[in-house]
Design a protein around this motif. Structure first.
Motif, PDB file in Angstrom:
ATOM      1  N   ASN A   1       9.396  -3.587  15.868  1.00 54.16           N
ATOM      2  CA  ASN A   1      11.059  -3.007  14.684  1.00 54.16           C
ATOM      3  C   ASN A   1      10.199  -1.199  14.229  1.00 54.16           C
ATOM      4  OD1 ASN A   1      11.666  -3.344  12.808  1.00 54.16           O
ATOM      5  ND2 ASN A   1      11.744  -5.233  12.828  1.00 54.16           N
ATOM      6  N   PHE A   2      11.228  -0.622  15.013  1.00 49.10           N
ATOM      7  CA  PHE A   2      11.341   0.768  15.258  1.00 49.10           C
ATOM      8  C   PHE A   2      11.811   1.066  13.240  1.00 49.10           C
ATOM      9  CE2 PHE A   2      14.430  -0.223  17.282  1.00 49.10           C
ATOM     10  CZ  PHE A   2      15.765   0.268  16.859  1.00 49.10           C
ATOM     11  N   VAL A   3      12.610   0.008  12.817  1.00 46.28           N
ATOM     12  CA  VAL A   3      13.010   0.229  11.126  1.00 46.28           C
ATOM     13  C   VAL A   3      12.130  -0.009  10.169  1.00 46.28           C
ATOM     14  CG1 VAL A   3      15.003  -0.952   9.992  1.00 46.28           C
ATOM     15  CG2 VAL A   3      15.072  -1.371  12.222  1.00 46.28           C
ATOM     16  N   PHE A   4      11.368  -1.103  10.652  1.00 48.55           N
ATOM     17  CA  PHE A   4      10.572  -0.691   9.540  1.00 48.55           C
ATOM     18  C   PHE A   4       9.522  -0.206   9.431  1.00 48.55           C
ATOM     19  CE2 PHE A   4      14.031  -4.599   8.693  1.00 48.55           C
ATOM     20  CZ  PHE A   4      14.133  -3.860   7.392  1.00 48.55           C
ATOM     21  N   SER A   5       9.130   0.547   9.453  1.00 50.84           N
ATOM     22  CA  SER A   5       8.150   1.294   9.989  1.00 50.84           C
ATOM     23  C   SER A   5       6.991   1.588   8.831  1.00 50.84           C
ATOM     24  CB  SER A   5       8.315   2.653   9.923  1.00 50.84           C
ATOM     25  OG  SER A   5       8.861   3.658   8.361  1.00 50.84           O
ATOM     26  N   ASP A   6       5.576   2.037   8.826  1.00 55.60           N
ATOM     27  CA  ASP A   6       4.282   2.028   7.884  1.00 55.60           C
ATOM     28  C   ASP A   6       4.553   1.959   6.190  1.00 55.60           C
ATOM     29  OD1 ASP A   6       3.346   0.676   9.646  1.00 55.60           O
ATOM     30  OD2 ASP A   6       1.763   2.710  10.720  1.00 55.60           O
ATOM     31  N   ASN A   7       5.728   3.430   6.220  1.00 56.91           N
ATOM     32  CA  ASN A   7       6.133   3.702   4.817  1.00 56.91           C
ATOM     33  C   ASN A   7       6.902   2.261   4.140  1.00 56.91           C
ATOM     34  OD1 ASN A   7       7.927   3.430   6.056  1.00 56.91           O
ATOM     35  ND2 ASN A   7       8.349   6.010   5.391  1.00 56.91           N
ATOM     36  N   PHE A   8       7.557   1.557   4.458  1.00 56.04           N
ATOM     37  CA  PHE A   8       8.199   0.744   3.925  1.00 56.04           C
ATOM     38  C   PHE A   8       7.298  -0.682   3.790  1.00 56.04           C
ATOM     39  CE2 PHE A   8      11.715   1.743   5.743  1.00 56.04           C
ATOM     40  CZ  PHE A   8      13.017   1.707   4.681  1.00 56.04           C
ATOM     41  N   LYS A   9       6.142  -1.438   4.729  1.00 59.60           N
ATOM     42  CA  LYS A   9       5.364  -1.700   4.271  1.00 59.60           C
ATOM     43  C   LYS A   9       4.297  -1.241   3.324  1.00 59.60           C
ATOM     44  CE  LYS A   9       4.656  -3.441   9.174  1.00 59.60           C
ATOM     45  NZ  LYS A   9       4.034  -3.154  10.578  1.00 59.60           N
ATOM     46  N   MET A  10       4.255  -0.134   3.201  1.00 58.17           N
ATOM     47  CA  MET A  10       3.071   0.470   1.856  1.00 58.17           C
ATOM     48  C   MET A  10       4.201   0.426   0.595  1.00 58.17           C
ATOM     49  SD  MET A  10       2.826   4.615   0.938  1.00 58.17           S
ATOM     50  CE  MET A  10       4.658   4.428   0.626  1.00 58.17           C
ATOM     51  N   ILE A  11       5.501   0.450   0.530  1.00 54.78           N
ATOM     52  CA  ILE A  11       5.789  -0.202  -0.535  1.00 54.78           C
ATOM     53  C   ILE A  11       5.699  -1.799  -0.514  1.00 54.78           C
ATOM     54  CG2 ILE A  11       8.784  -1.106  -0.832  1.00 54.78           C
ATOM     55  CD1 ILE A  11       9.343   1.923  -1.167  1.00 54.78           C
ATOM     56  N   LEU A  12       5.931  -2.836   0.839  1.00 55.63           N
ATOM     57  CA  LEU A  12       5.875  -4.255   0.468  1.00 55.63           C
ATOM     58  C   LEU A  12       4.233  -4.174  -0.769  1.00 55.63           C
ATOM     59  CD1 LEU A  12       6.910  -5.640   3.587  1.00 55.63           C
ATOM     60  CD2 LEU A  12       7.875  -5.615   1.000  1.00 55.63           C
ATOM     61  N   GLU A  13       3.567  -3.791   0.073  1.00 58.98           N
ATOM     62  CA  GLU A  13       1.828  -3.627  -0.407  1.00 58.98           C
ATOM     63  C   GLU A  13       1.631  -3.318  -1.976  1.00 58.98           C
ATOM     64  OE1 GLU A  13       0.037  -1.705   2.257  1.00 58.98           O
ATOM     65  OE2 GLU A  13      -0.117  -3.033   4.064  1.00 58.98           O
ATOM     66  N   THR A  14       2.219  -2.015  -2.365  1.00 55.95           N
ATOM     67  CA  THR A  14       2.014  -1.902  -3.621  1.00 55.95           C
ATOM     68  C   THR A  14       2.757  -2.280  -4.467  1.00 55.95           C
ATOM     69  OG1 THR A  14       2.777   0.640  -2.854  1.00 55.95           O
ATOM     70  CG2 THR A  14       2.827   0.039  -5.238  1.00 55.95           C
ATOM     71  N   ALA A  15       4.276  -3.753  -4.011  1.00 53.14           N
ATOM     72  CA  ALA A  15       4.531  -4.315  -4.746  1.00 53.14           C
ATOM     73  C   ALA A  15       3.583  -5.538  -4.981  1.00 53.14           C
ATOM     74  CB  ALA A  15       6.001  -4.613  -4.468  1.00 53.14           C
ATOM     75  N   GLY A  16       2.907  -5.877  -4.604  1.00 59.94           N
ATOM     76  CA  GLY A  16       2.179  -6.809  -3.880  1.00 59.94           C
ATOM     77  C   GLY A  16       2.729  -8.478  -3.695  1.00 59.94           C
ATOM     78  N   LEU A  17       3.605  -7.554  -1.845  1.00 57.52           N
ATOM     79  CA  LEU A  17       4.303  -8.095  -1.406  1.00 57.52           C
ATOM     80  C   LEU A  17       3.737  -8.061  -0.215  1.00 57.52           C
ATOM     81  CD1 LEU A  17       8.086  -7.792  -3.340  1.00 57.52           C
ATOM     82  CD2 LEU A  17       6.622  -9.909  -3.294  1.00 57.52           C
ATOM     83  N   ALA A  18       3.298  -7.695   0.563  1.00 57.54           N
ATOM     84  CA  ALA A  18       2.259  -8.107   1.443  1.00 57.54           C
ATOM     85  C   ALA A  18       2.795  -9.154   2.606  1.00 57.54           C
ATOM     86  CB  ALA A  18       0.932  -7.349   2.326  1.00 57.54           C
ATOM     87  N   ASP A  19       2.459 -10.123   1.944  1.00 59.43           N
ATOM     88  CA  ASP A  19       2.086 -11.145   2.667  1.00 59.43           C
ATOM     89  C   ASP A  19       4.160 -11.585   3.327  1.00 59.43           C
ATOM     90  OD1 ASP A  19       3.272 -12.182   0.359  1.00 59.43           O
ATOM     91  OD2 ASP A  19       2.528 -13.696   0.187  1.00 59.43           O
ATOM     92  N   LEU A  20       4.840 -10.885   2.534  1.00 62.18           N
ATOM     93  CA  LEU A  20       6.236 -10.932   3.636  1.00 62.18           C
ATOM     94  C   LEU A  20       6.465 -11.099   4.575  1.00 62.18           C
ATOM     95  CD1 LEU A  20       8.224  -9.982  -0.171  1.00 62.18           C
ATOM     96  CD2 LEU A  20       8.041 -12.607   0.921  1.00 62.18           C
ATOM     97  N   ALA A  21       5.679  -9.821   5.196  1.00 58.13           N
ATOM     98  CA  ALA A  21       5.375  -9.379   6.596  1.00 58.13           C
ATOM     99  C   ALA A  21       4.351  -9.821   7.022  1.00 58.13           C
ATOM    100  CB  ALA A  21       5.628  -7.474   6.350  1.00 58.13           C
ATOM    101  N   ASP A  22       4.785 -10.016   8.878  1.00 60.64           N
ATOM    102  CA  ASP A  22       3.512 -11.076   9.542  1.00 60.64           C
ATOM    103  C   ASP A  22       2.333  -9.065  10.015  1.00 60.64           C
ATOM    104  OD1 ASP A  22       4.356 -13.246   9.724  1.00 60.64           O
ATOM    105  OD2 ASP A  22       5.392 -12.170  11.578  1.00 60.64           O
TER     106      ASP A  22
END
Lengths: 166, 128
Positions: free
Chosen positions: A145-166
């Motif tokens: 999934n080239f749309v949601f790259s690592d920096n998007f995951k970083m934003i999720l992790e920062t917000a405590g939402l990392a569990d929303l992604a596999d």
């Protein structure tokens, strides 16, 4: 790496709504190239991108980021006043409709001026997203999934939402 | 809901989705050829009709999709007899007369979807 136009996620209601903020800073070069009457102005096009990233992440969460979510159409966009350095922008995106082919979202843009406390409604943006693997039959895209790259995951992790992604 | 009420709501849907004036949205206007709709607009129109009339539309129910993937339906870019029969059975809201008697090129199928096709579709869904 994709250029992020939101700083952090502040609220999330699963499959419904996502809120993000962006602090506008003179440290960012683009502002110096966008001056009106001697004042640096945040380009509206970049605020639409900020909303697209906020709403795009929201749509992405509904499939745990398995779908490639692409902005397909700016259905409506309106802005009533300017945003400048020192201000904070809030993007509040909600899913209107979603199915296998894509999603439509509606969103509001609020501004908090430098030194202020109150949020002021300054814009509305309606967007349409496509799940491209479902709409471009026969077109081959990379499996990852080239749309949601690592920096998007970083934003999720920062917000405590990392569990929303596999 | 009367035919006129449905037509009026479809006018509003197309006004919002395509940015066209309501007076351009005549019953015989083709969504692609006359109103400038592109493929992504079809998804937008589907969502707006679902919201306006409060029913769900399955993928491929309102607009034909993925026809070219089946060689029984499309050969050398033209709709086959079997393809036409399938479309007429599945999409009773569309008038296929023009393609039946003329150019069978698959790229012309989109032009057959008119404002009236959408009104017919909604009438069938609400009536069914």
């Amino acid at each position: 790496m994709r250029w992020l136009w939101i700083d952090c996620i502040t609220e999330h209601e699963a499959n419904k709504r996502l809120v993000a903020i962006k602090n506008v800073s003179l440290a960012e070069d683009y502002l110096h190239d966008h001056m009106v009457h001697g004042k640096t102005i945040m380009p509206f096009s970049l605020m639409i991108e900020g909303m697209a990233q906020t709403a795009g992440i929201l749509v992405g969460t509904t499939s745990r980021f398995k779908e490639k979510v692409i902005l397909a159409k700016i259905s409506k966009a309106s802005l009533s006043c300017d945003v400048t350095a020192g201000d904070t922008i809030r993007y509040d995106a909600a899913i209107e409709n979603i199915d296998a082919a894509g999603a439509s979202t509606s969103g509001t843009i609020d501004r908090r001026v430098a030194g202020g406390e109150a949020w002021e409604r300054i814009g509305r943006v309606e967007l349409l997203f496509s799940h491209i693997d479902k709409n471009m039959a026969g077109t081959e895209f990379p499996e990852h999934n080239f749309v949601f790259s690592d920096n998007f995951k970083m934003i999720l992790e920062t917000a405590g939402l990392a569990d929303l992604a596999d | 809901m009367s035919h006129d009420e449905i037509f009026q709501k479809i006018q509003e849907v197309l006004d919002d989705a395509l940015g066209v004036d309501e007076d351009e949205v005549t019953p015989d206007a083709s969504l692609t050829a006359d109103l400038g709709a592109e493929s992504i607009d079809f998804l937008d129109i589907v969502f707006r009709i679902e919201k306006t009339f409060d029913f769900k539309i399955s993928q491929g129910e309102l607009f034909p999709e993925n026809l070219t993937e089946n060689p029984d339906w499309v050969t050398d870019g033209n709709l086959t007899d079997a393809g036409l029969t399938m479309l007429k059975e599945r999409m009773t809201h569309v008038d296929f007369t023009a393609i039946e008697n003329g150019n069978r090129n698959v790229s012309k199928i989109g032009d057959l979807i008119t404002v009236n096709s959408l009104v017919n579709f909604v009438e069938i869904k609400l009536g069914g």
